[in-house]
Design an enzyme around this catalytic site. Sequence first.
Site, PDB file in Angstrom:
ATOM      1  CG  ASP A 128      55.820  34.954  52.414  1.00  0.00           C
ATOM      2  OD1 ASP A 128      56.206  34.119  53.247  1.00  0.00           O
ATOM      3  OD2 ASP A 128      55.096  34.652  51.438  1.00  0.00           O
ATOM      4  CG  HIS A 155      53.310  31.394  50.964  1.00  0.00           C
ATOM      5  ND1 HIS A 155      53.952  32.209  51.864  1.00  0.00           N
ATOM      6  CD2 HIS A 155      52.694  30.441  51.704  1.00  0.00           C
ATOM      7  CE1 HIS A 155      53.730  31.785  53.092  1.00  0.00           C
ATOM      8  NE2 HIS A 155      52.976  30.703  53.027  1.00  0.00           N
TER       9      HIS A 155
HETATM   10  C1  LMR Z   1      53.705  29.754  56.700  1.00  0.00           C
HETATM   11  O1  LMR Z   1      54.343  30.433  55.907  1.00  0.00           O
HETATM   12  O2  LMR Z   1      53.924  29.807  57.927  1.00  0.00           O
HETATM   13  C2  LMR Z   1      52.594  28.886  56.209  1.00  0.00           C
HETATM   14  O3  LMR Z   1      52.632  28.828  54.816  1.00  0.00           O
HETATM   15  C3  LMR Z   1      52.570  27.527  56.810  1.00  0.00           C
HETATM   16  C4  LMR Z   1      53.767  26.665  56.451  1.00  0.00           C
HETATM   17  O4  LMR Z   1      53.574  25.474  56.176  1.00  0.00           O
HETATM   18  O5  LMR Z   1      54.894  27.150  56.487  1.00  0.00           O
END
Ligand code: LMR
Length: 295
Positions: A128, A155
């Site tokens: 992120d 997340h």
């Molecule tokens: C991401 O942020 O790319 C990972 O958490 C995978 C997803 O499923 O997005």
Amino acid sequence: MSPLVSDLHLYDIANVKGVAADLSHCNTPSKVRDFTGSDELANCLKDVDVVVIPAGVPRKPGMTRDDLFNINAGIVRTLIEAVADNCPDAFIHIISNPVNSTVPIAAEVLKQKGVYNPKKLFGVTTLDVVRANTFVAEKKNLKLIDVDVPVIGGHAGITILPLLSKTKPSVTLTNQEVDDLTVRIQNGGTEVVEAKAGAGSATLSMAYAAARFLESSLRALDGDSDVYECSFVQSEVTELPFFASRIKLGKQGVEAVISSDLEGLTEYEVKALEALKVELKGSIEKGVAFAQKEK
Ligand code: LMR
């Protein structure tokens, strides 16, 4: 590639031998060993300093990270049980989604085994930060190397909150730019899932981000006293038991959770923070309930 890695143990339920043989030809100092299947898991984990867990299934277009819960929760529980039995002092980096729930699951399992150390359990949210830095630098034509945006919360979707007002070096953004950037950072994973059109989610940028977080952890374990990263950890910066924010890493893991980033937020960020707490609380409770039920 990191000179800080002395031994690299690779574990999976299949296809590890080839990957290990391949990696072992790199003329770098680390020794590579492969471990296949649950019978070899204990040996894989004995005496390791850091465990990185990216196991589980990825999203397909239209799915949220929470849609992976039913499969990935059990996988993470099984792996953490083995970590608790074989290397309870290791730093544990959890990448497996939904991170907002798998980290609380890991904490519960470690508690059940009597070895939970909150300073050593990390949800990897580095991607992120990586995305926020990239997108802000692109938008404002900045030299990428200089840009640093703290990202807090969790997340998944709206639980990912980039604090654009705390960007270094400071940037001037219109309200529209703040909204566009925030939404793009929150949907970065989904952008990749859609581009891959059914073939999975981010692997390369995630590996890049995970390597950065691992390198930071290894530097901290080596005694570097100036290591900061964002991570989803046990926290008291809000009323939630887990929260992503900047942390200071040291030899013993989390040395400090930096709460000052949450001071002096913009009105937009305050609102987003209140909204994300509701979703994040639900995801944390879902993880805890799963681990307690399956005890
Ligand atoms: C991401 O942020 O790319 C990972 O958490 C995978 C997803 O499923 O997005």
